[in-house]
Design a protein around this motif. Sequence first.
Motif, PDB file in Angstrom:
ATOM      1  N   GLU A   1      21.038  53.503  47.334  1.00 36.02           N
ATOM      2  CA  GLU A   1      21.270  54.778  46.677  1.00 36.02           C
ATOM      3  C   GLU A   1      21.071  54.685  45.173  1.00 36.02           C
ATOM      4  O   GLU A   1      21.356  53.665  44.555  1.00 36.02           O
ATOM      5  CB  GLU A   1      22.697  55.267  46.972  1.00 36.02           C
TER       6      GLU A   1
ATOM      7  N   ALA B   1      23.439  61.025  39.428  1.00 31.68           N
ATOM      8  CA  ALA B   1      23.760  59.716  39.989  1.00 31.68           C
ATOM      9  C   ALA B   1      25.238  59.394  39.816  1.00 31.68           C
ATOM     10  O   ALA B   1      25.825  59.679  38.770  1.00 31.68           O
ATOM     11  CB  ALA B   1      22.926  58.638  39.300  1.00 31.68           C
ATOM     12  N   PRO B   2      25.851  58.780  40.833  1.00 31.29           N
ATOM     13  CA  PRO B   2      27.188  58.222  40.650  1.00 31.29           C
ATOM     14  C   PRO B   2      27.136  57.118  39.584  1.00 31.29           C
ATOM     15  O   PRO B   2      26.096  56.486  39.378  1.00 31.29           O
ATOM     16  CB  PRO B   2      27.539  57.639  42.022  1.00 31.29           C
TER      17      PRO B   2
ATOM     18  N   ARG C   1      21.945  54.976  41.471  1.00 32.50           N
ATOM     19  CA  ARG C   1      23.237  54.782  40.848  1.00 32.50           C
ATOM     20  C   ARG C   1      23.061  54.320  39.396  1.00 32.50           C
ATOM     21  O   ARG C   1      22.142  53.564  39.079  1.00 32.50           O
ATOM     22  CB  ARG C   1      24.067  53.755  41.620  1.00 32.50           C
TER      23      ARG C   1
ATOM     24  N   TYR D   1      24.779  52.264  36.233  1.00 31.31           N
ATOM     25  CA  TYR D   1      25.738  51.187  36.007  1.00 31.31           C
ATOM     26  C   TYR D   1      25.980  51.036  34.508  1.00 31.31           C
ATOM     27  O   TYR D   1      25.026  50.956  33.714  1.00 31.31           O
ATOM     28  CB  TYR D   1      25.212  49.858  36.553  1.00 31.31           C
TER      29      TYR D   1
ATOM     30  N   PRO E   1      34.526  54.733  39.504  1.00 33.58           N
ATOM     31  CA  PRO E   1      33.461  55.641  39.919  1.00 33.58           C
ATOM     32  C   PRO E   1      33.592  56.997  39.243  1.00 33.58           C
ATOM     33  O   PRO E   1      34.687  57.504  39.020  1.00 33.58           O
ATOM     34  CB  PRO E   1      33.673  55.758  41.427  1.00 33.58           C
TER      35      PRO E   1
ATOM     36  N   ASP F   1      23.769  48.615  44.370  1.00 33.44           N
ATOM     37  CA  ASP F   1      23.570  49.416  45.582  1.00 33.44           C
ATOM     38  C   ASP F   1      22.069  49.443  45.856  1.00 33.44           C
ATOM     39  O   ASP F   1      21.299  49.991  45.054  1.00 33.44           O
ATOM     40  CB  ASP F   1      24.119  50.822  45.368  1.00 33.44           C
TER      41      ASP F   1
END
Length: 295
Positions: free
Chosen positions: A44, A29-30, A46, A48, A21, A41
């Motif tokens: 939320e 965004a994470p 996110r 990738y 992470p 997810d």
Amino acid sequence: MSGIAEDSRTGVGKGDGVIVPTFDERHRAPVLVVPRIPSFDLAERRRYVIQEEPSEVRLPLDVLLVPRPGASVLVVSLHGYTDRKKYSLPRFERLASLSTLDTHVLYVSDPTLSLAADLSLAWYVGTASDDLVSRHAALIAACAAQLGVERVVLAGSSGGGYAALALGPRIPDSFVVAFSPQTRIGNYHAPHVNRFIRRVFPQFASWQEVEREYPRRMNLCLDASTNGGPKGWYVQNNRDPFHRKNHMAPYQKTVGPGMRFFEERHREGHGPPKVERVLDWVSAAIRHPDSPPAA
């Protein structure tokens, strides 16, 4: 292609087979760096980064998912030409405008551009050892299945439209909205095509050689003649005679009846419609793919 390179803007590093992470400040965004298609997810926003093995020959897929609880459609945004002096990678096109839609949105960046700093257009084709069309189709189909959507709308302009047309037949329950796309890479302007070949397929002397080796990846007219092509709307700027003649006309002769063609007045020359008109077409595809927007 020896793994995921460190990115000073996002802090993304090598996954080494585990979830890593971090946070992407630019896209708010994470980030998860993973070795295979993840469990997305569904609540939320996110980003990738999927680095599949062998990393020496497979480019990392890079996507941003913005889910919308309760939505029944997934819109996939595919970008075209990217001015590398203006934009940094990854490129998640129309992030602001598409966020106004009441749908899930998956923004897909073309990782081929990471192969060279002067590469601005690569059509999501991938390399000789990495068929990105198949890999992105699997990724999008998995995302759609996890979200439980009824339909996937693939939207793109120019080179992004090429990618949408290529992906459509490979993704169940999908619908394409392509704005003035290319349909055969070799029919595009020579400087862009030649740079693409030099940077991505250096073992070949010309685009003709690449097309002979990978005909359906390089020529969507051949692809459509084999699988019938996608369902959707092909929206051509009638002030762009080059694309009407060299890309729309040959594609019309080969694609199946699921693709409908429209011409309307956009900017002079090549380019997408205004943002508002893009949203008109995409919104209509979300509501009902049998009813294009009013002129």
